[in-house]
Design a protein around this motif. Structure first.
Motif, PDB file in Angstrom:
ATOM      1  N   TYR A 141      37.374  32.179  44.648  1.00 58.24           N
ATOM      2  CA  TYR A 141      38.229  33.042  43.844  1.00 58.24           C
ATOM      3  C   TYR A 141      38.508  34.336  44.599  1.00 58.24           C
ATOM      4  O   TYR A 141      37.893  35.355  44.329  1.00 58.24           O
ATOM      5  N   ALA A 194      39.979  37.775  45.565  1.00 57.49           N
ATOM      6  CA  ALA A 194      40.335  38.810  44.589  1.00 57.49           C
ATOM      7  C   ALA A 194      41.848  38.982  44.472  1.00 57.49           C
ATOM      8  O   ALA A 194      42.367  39.246  43.384  1.00 57.49           O
ATOM      9  N   TYR A 249      43.367  35.894  42.326  1.00 63.10           N
ATOM     10  CA  TYR A 249      42.870  35.713  40.966  1.00 63.10           C
ATOM     11  C   TYR A 249      42.778  37.012  40.187  1.00 63.10           C
ATOM     12  O   TYR A 249      42.169  37.037  39.131  1.00 63.10           O
ATOM     13  N   ARG A 250      43.370  38.089  40.691  1.00 63.30           N
ATOM     14  CA  ARG A 250      43.274  39.353  39.957  1.00 63.30           C
ATOM     15  C   ARG A 250      43.952  39.232  38.596  1.00 63.30           C
ATOM     16  O   ARG A 250      45.135  38.901  38.508  1.00 63.30           O
ATOM     17  N   THR A 260      43.688  37.077  36.369  1.00 64.48           N
ATOM     18  CA  THR A 260      43.950  35.728  35.873  1.00 64.48           C
ATOM     19  C   THR A 260      42.723  34.870  36.119  1.00 64.48           C
ATOM     20  O   THR A 260      42.195  34.818  37.236  1.00 64.48           O
ATOM     21  N   ARG A 274      38.190  41.520  40.394  1.00 60.13           N
ATOM     22  CA  ARG A 274      39.200  40.568  39.920  1.00 60.13           C
ATOM     23  C   ARG A 274      39.841  40.992  38.597  1.00 60.13           C
ATOM     24  O   ARG A 274      40.640  40.256  38.023  1.00 60.13           O
ATOM     25  N   PHE A 281      38.031  39.434  30.248  1.00 58.14           N
ATOM     26  CA  PHE A 281      37.644  38.083  29.807  1.00 58.14           C
ATOM     27  C   PHE A 281      36.159  38.006  29.468  1.00 58.14           C
ATOM     28  O   PHE A 281      35.738  37.103  28.743  1.00 58.14           O
TER      29      PHE A 281
END
Lengths: 116, 116, 116, 116
Positions: free
Chosen positions: C100, C102, C105-106, C108, D16, D21
């Motif tokens: 992942y 950064a 995938y920031r 999300t 991230r 989340f």
């Protein structure tokens, strides 16, 4: 069956104004929690003991009640999402029959590779 | 429903000589594992997003398949233990209607004290 | 930490002759059952309510106790299997940092494709 | 341990923009999902086979990775909620030692009545 279980649950939720809590996210959590209670009933039993659990006057009714709880939340979740549970299960079993052909998997249980 | 799901599962297990693996202990574990996969589908969704999950072309079919898996293992477990799932669920809902009277619990969802 | 938790659990089991029950299979079930109780604490809470759960004089201590139960069974399972939990977690997080990145995938959160 | 796991996870989330989340509700779900994957690894194993799972070149690393996943989410949840996991676990074990006195429970594992 006395009457439709999904319809009874729908009315149960409506009469208590609980539809606001019955999001799919929350219902999946509730189902998962009940599945945890069900597995906990079996955690210290040997496989042989687990086969006789219904004969136990204390554990037997608890196991039946936990299975009921899982079924209630699964039925409610399916109703909220518009999923036909029986159809979905038969479809999945169709797939299982294709993936796990009886010759290859006789007496051996392990994850099959995905179908091409 | 096309045919009885429990009967189909019984035959599926028999043809593969899998009854030896289908102890109640193991089936409860399998059900719990599938419940974990189901809850994982919802873990990062907001409650509102979870309500629309079936419209997602990728997540929707996965959710349906995970629900099917839970239902298959629950049906198989009930068959092995001799539990009538629908009857157990209606009994539990009867109890729920007594414990959670609509007046007291309208709009508020919390654990009721056990019945006297 | 007062003393080594795994050692304390080992002695706790030995003094009660419970090693016979502490198979990895059974401990994984017990852990799963406690995880179910933990998730049940959050099932009807909004995400915002869940962030304040420790301020609730009833739910707060229950959440802490359920987390403790999960940690106890996880620690015991790791000890029985000879797994170094901290090392395993750091290894998994190393992998997470590779999968992942950064940039991509920031903001999300979704499952990354497996590494090549 | 190389460095503090909770601090590493905090940075991982921050880089991230994933704090949004990581509500306690969502983290409890994620933990529960990973516990489900862990229990699934053991579902068809006999208790004896489960004791040797780490010797299996395929299942062993999977079990270690699933335990790591549970530990990562538990650590992150504890950090977000401000719970000291080790302290909570020692407190719970103190309670266990009071409830399950070694004489009464030697060789027998069942739920103790609550302490007075």
């Amino acid at each position: 069956m006395r009457e439709d279980l999904a319809a009874r649950l729908r009315q149960f939720a409506a009469e208590r104004d609980w539809e606001q809590f019955h999001t799919p996210k929350n219902l999946a959590m509730a189902l998962s929690g009940e599945a945890g209670e069900l597995v906990a009933e079996f955690q210290w039993l040997t496989p042989a003991e687990s086969a006789n659990v219904m004969a136990d006057p204390e554990a037997g009714p608890r196991v039946r009640a936990e299975m009921a709880d899982v079924f209630l939340y699964l039925t409610r979740l399916a109703d909220v999402l518009g999923v036909d549970l029986a159809e979905a299960a038969h479809d999945k079993l169709d797939e299982g029959e294709r993936r796990y052909d009886a010759e290859t998997y006789r007496g051996t249980i392990r994850k099959a590779p995905p179908l091409p």
